[in-house]
Enzyme design. Structure first.
Site, PDB file in Angstrom:
ATOM      1  N   ASP A   1      43.717 -34.506 -22.164  1.00 38.08           N
ATOM      2  CA  ASP A   1      43.332 -33.120 -21.900  1.00 38.08           C
ATOM      3  C   ASP A   1      42.290 -32.654 -22.904  1.00 38.08           C
ATOM      4  O   ASP A   1      42.494 -32.727 -24.113  1.00 38.08           O
ATOM      5  CB  ASP A   1      44.549 -32.192 -22.000  1.00 38.08           C
TER       6      ASP A   1
ATOM      7  N   ASP B   1      39.430 -34.415 -28.968  1.00 43.56           N
ATOM      8  CA  ASP B   1      38.793 -33.104 -29.025  1.00 43.56           C
ATOM      9  C   ASP B   1      39.501 -32.122 -29.949  1.00 43.56           C
ATOM     10  O   ASP B   1      39.054 -30.989 -30.091  1.00 43.56           O
ATOM     11  CB  ASP B   1      38.753 -32.492 -27.617  1.00 43.56           C
TER      12      ASP B   1
ATOM     13  N   ASP C   1      42.100 -39.441 -26.123  1.00 45.43           N
ATOM     14  CA  ASP C   1      42.957 -38.333 -25.744  1.00 45.43           C
ATOM     15  C   ASP C   1      42.676 -38.027 -24.269  1.00 45.43           C
ATOM     16  O   ASP C   1      41.695 -38.510 -23.699  1.00 45.43           O
ATOM     17  CB  ASP C   1      42.640 -37.127 -26.637  1.00 45.43           C
TER      18      ASP C   1
END
Length: 220
Positions: free
Chosen positions: A12, A172, A10
């Site tokens: 961001d 995240d 991922d």
């Protein structure tokens, strides 16, 4: 090498701390039409499902009543400002660059899978000098479906000729964990990112790490 052939990431909240610039861009777009300014800690809870959802959540918070054309214009202005602010305050999280370089040197295929608008993905990575490390960059408009749908991970398996069990994903948020679980891939959950203020452990990733460099312990 481990049985993994490809490692997906991922963007961001995983590679880049982009919250300050996202919040700045939301607030600049809001200021144009007299809407209130949102604190960073609130914008953090809106990140993860792409720019359209981020702006929809922001509008809902503001209490504003906007027609369809006004919403479209606000999204366009947010996109404009984010293009201007793309790496104004953003930073790589600790140990990201050196860990990616080690993984690349060890022969792993690296890819980015993000719900961020596709047009912003390569510029962000290039600003930090890491775009050349990745063999594929998938953003929010690259494919018909985005995370938590498994389609982006299936796409990587097809393109690079690997089985889902040979793909390790790193993220995240619960969208990252769900996408990996849905695709049959192993997944690492990082604790420091943007997961709506919910502990990433609650999404049941295969591993939970506080430090990006700990990825190296999985592939040894």
């Amino acid at each position: 090498m481990s049985h993994f052939k490809l490692i997906g990431f991922d963007l961001d909240g995983t590679l880049v701390d982009s919250l300050p610039d996202l919040a700045l861009s939301v607030n600049q777009a809001f200021a144009e039409i007299g809407l209130p300014q949102a604190p960073e800690e609130l914008v953090l809870t809106w990140i993860g499902n792409g720019a359209d959802v981020l702006i929809s959540r922001a509008i809902a918070w503001s209490g504003a009543t906007l027609d369809d054309e006004q919403v479209k214009q606000l999204k366009r202005r947010f996109g404009f400002y984010y293009g201007e602010n793309i790496c104004n305050k953003s930073r790589l999280f600790p140990h990201v660059k050196e860990t990616l370089e080690k993984l690349k040197a060890q022969g792993y295929i690296l890819a980015v899978v993000t719900n961020k608008p596709t047009k912003h993905v390569q510029p962000v990575l290039a600003a930090f000098g890491i775009d050349h490390l990745f063999s594929e960059l998938l953003g929010g408009q690259s494919l018909p479906a985005i995370k938590p749908h498994p389609a982006p991970l299936y796409y990587l398996c097809g393109k690079f000729g690997i089985y889902p069990k040979q793909l390790l994903f790193v993220g995240d948020s619960k969208n990252d964990i769900l996408a990996a679980h849905n695709a049959g891939c192993a997944v690492i959950g990082l604790t420091y990112g943007y997961n709506y203020n919910i502990p990433i452990r609650e999404s049941n990733p295969d591993w939970v790490f506080d430090d990006f460099a700990d990825i190296l312990t999985v592939i040894k």
